[in-house]
Write a protein that holds these residues in place. Structure first.
Motif, PDB file in Angstrom:
ATOM      1  N   SER A  34      -6.309   0.778  -0.432  1.00 41.40           N
ATOM      2  CA  SER A  34      -5.053   0.455   0.234  1.00 41.40           C
ATOM      3  C   SER A  34      -5.054   0.978   1.666  1.00 41.40           C
ATOM      4  CB  SER A  34      -3.877   1.047  -0.550  1.00 41.40           C
ATOM      5  OG  SER A  34      -2.664   0.844   0.130  1.00 41.40           O
ATOM      6  N   ALA A  35      -5.525   2.202   1.870  1.00 42.34           N
ATOM      7  CA  ALA A  35      -5.637   2.752   3.226  1.00 42.34           C
ATOM      8  C   ALA A  35      -6.627   1.933   4.047  1.00 42.34           C
ATOM      9  CB  ALA A  35      -6.061   4.222   3.172  1.00 42.34           C
ATOM     10  N   ARG A  37      -7.190  -1.223   3.789  1.00 44.60           N
ATOM     11  CA  ARG A  37      -6.542  -2.475   4.202  1.00 44.60           C
ATOM     12  C   ARG A  37      -5.615  -2.268   5.396  1.00 44.60           C
ATOM     13  NH1 ARG A  37      -6.499  -3.076  -1.400  1.00 44.60           N
ATOM     14  NH2 ARG A  37      -4.309  -2.431  -1.595  1.00 44.60           N
ATOM     15  N   GLN A  38      -5.262  -1.013   5.676  1.00 43.63           N
ATOM     16  CA  GLN A  38      -4.423  -0.708   6.847  1.00 43.63           C
ATOM     17  C   GLN A  38      -5.282  -0.472   8.095  1.00 43.63           C
ATOM     18  OE1 GLN A  38      -1.048  -0.876   6.214  1.00 43.63           O
ATOM     19  NE2 GLN A  38      -1.732  -1.342   4.151  1.00 43.63           N
ATOM     20  N   THR A 149       2.619  13.547   1.611  1.00 42.46           N
ATOM     21  CA  THR A 149       3.435  12.361   1.858  1.00 42.46           C
ATOM     22  C   THR A 149       4.640  12.376   0.917  1.00 42.46           C
ATOM     23  OG1 THR A 149       2.078  11.072   0.333  1.00 42.46           O
ATOM     24  CG2 THR A 149       1.501  10.969   2.685  1.00 42.46           C
ATOM     25  N   GLU A 175       0.769  -0.627  -7.709  1.00 47.58           N
ATOM     26  CA  GLU A 175       1.705  -0.573  -6.577  1.00 47.58           C
ATOM     27  C   GLU A 175       1.933   0.864  -6.117  1.00 47.58           C
ATOM     28  OE1 GLU A 175       5.293  -2.636  -7.661  1.00 47.58           O
ATOM     29  OE2 GLU A 175       4.185  -4.455  -8.210  1.00 47.58           O
ATOM     30  N   ALA A 178      -1.167   2.032  -4.298  1.00 46.40           N
ATOM     31  CA  ALA A 178      -1.219   1.377  -2.989  1.00 46.40           C
ATOM     32  C   ALA A 178      -0.246   2.042  -2.027  1.00 46.40           C
ATOM     33  CB  ALA A 178      -0.903  -0.109  -3.139  1.00 46.40           C
ATOM     34  N   MET A 179       0.910   2.468  -2.525  1.00 46.42           N
ATOM     35  CA  MET A 179       1.885   3.134  -1.668  1.00 46.42           C
ATOM     36  C   MET A 179       1.344   4.469  -1.147  1.00 46.42           C
ATOM     37  SD  MET A 179       5.852   4.264  -2.336  1.00 46.42           S
ATOM     38  CE  MET A 179       6.293   2.629  -2.894  1.00 46.42           C
ATOM     39  N   GLN A 182      -0.866   3.528   1.667  1.00 45.70           N
ATOM     40  CA  GLN A 182      -0.074   3.035   2.797  1.00 45.70           C
ATOM     41  C   GLN A 182       0.610   4.174   3.536  1.00 45.70           C
ATOM     42  OE1 GLN A 182       2.499   0.300   0.796  1.00 45.70           O
ATOM     43  NE2 GLN A 182       0.889  -1.206   0.484  1.00 45.70           N
ATOM     44  N   GLN A 183       1.130   5.161   2.783  1.00 42.92           N
ATOM     45  CA  GLN A 183       1.836   6.256   3.449  1.00 42.92           C
ATOM     46  C   GLN A 183       0.894   7.135   4.262  1.00 42.92           C
ATOM     47  OE1 GLN A 183       4.517   8.431   0.868  1.00 42.92           O
ATOM     48  NE2 GLN A 183       6.039   6.805   1.038  1.00 42.92           N
ATOM     49  N   ALA A 185      -1.807   6.167   5.655  1.00 43.41           N
ATOM     50  CA  ALA A 185      -2.172   5.353   6.814  1.00 43.41           C
ATOM     51  C   ALA A 185      -1.034   5.303   7.828  1.00 43.41           C
ATOM     52  CB  ALA A 185      -2.546   3.939   6.355  1.00 43.41           C
ATOM     53  N   ARG A 186       0.187   5.220   7.350  1.00 44.78           N
ATOM     54  CA  ARG A 186       1.340   5.133   8.247  1.00 44.78           C
ATOM     55  C   ARG A 186       1.523   6.433   9.030  1.00 44.78           C
ATOM     56  NH1 ARG A 186       5.671   4.108   4.679  1.00 44.78           N
ATOM     57  NH2 ARG A 186       4.761   2.057   4.526  1.00 44.78           N
TER      58      ARG A 186
END
Length: 195
Positions: A34-35, A37-38, A149, A175, A178-179, A182-183, A185-186
């Motif tokens: 997931s990271a 993909r960011q 996070t 999901e 993946a979160m 994503q976090q 990476a954000r």
């Protein structure tokens, strides 16, 4: 192209168990993907990698190639994801040993995990150990000056089964993992601003 890869931020994953690919390692891989993909590079230190780390000796005058590679990767990381099985209500010994090795960074300009976003994952055969393992990981990350996070993935492996293809029997678990990716990476770009 190699220069672009070297400047792409790195997310390091730490987790798994000794004795083959585990649910913990499979969960970590989903979060790292997931990271990725960011737009982040990823590097995973799974159970087999951590098994090659000797027990941390703070008085050792030299380090093995495996120890140097692990510490070097964390030094170069913009973010971490740590995944641990819940063993007897806390994190596993191999994960703790790897984190203890980060004492090698104490004298760095950015010591330990200072200002680094850290995603957390706990897997256990039941809910009780997932909660206490996440709590233990949060405490360790705080002690290492990192930023856990807001979301952490707690996975009950009594209910969720992972497969060799990188999936899980519960779509909600995919999901959640993946979160986590994503976090981190954000929040990772914030490190460069303040670093």
């Amino acid at each position: 192209m190699a220069d672009a890869a070297a400047t792409t931020p790195l997310v390091v994953g730490i987790g798994g168990t000794i004795g083959g690919v585990s649910s913990t390692e499979r969960a970590l891989k989903i979060a790292l993907e997931s990271a990725g993909r960011q737009g982040f590079r990823t590097r995973m230190f799974g159970g087999a990698d951590m098994a090659r780390l000797p027990l941390y000796d703070p008085k050792a005058t030299s380090r093995t190639d495996e120890e140097l590679a692990f510490v070097g990767a964390v030094r170069n990381a913009s973010a971490l994801i740590i995944a641990s099985p819940g063993y007897h209500g806390s994190i596993s010994g191999v994960v703790k040993n790897a984190l203890d090795l980060l004492e090698e960074t104490a004298g760095d300009a950015r010591p330990y995990l200072a200002d680094m976003p850290v995603g957390l994952i706990a897997t256990a055969y039941g809910w009780q150990a997932t909660g206490s393992t996440i709590a233990a990981l949060r405490s360790i990350v705080h002690a290492l000056r990192g930023w856990p996070t807001p979301f952490a993935a707690a996975i009950n492996t009594q209910l969720t089964k992972f497969d060799d293809a990188g999936g899980a029997s519960e779509p909600a678990v995919i999901e959640q993992l993946a979160m986590v990716g994503q976090q981190v990476a954000r929040f990772a770009p914030l490190v460069a601003i303040h670093g």
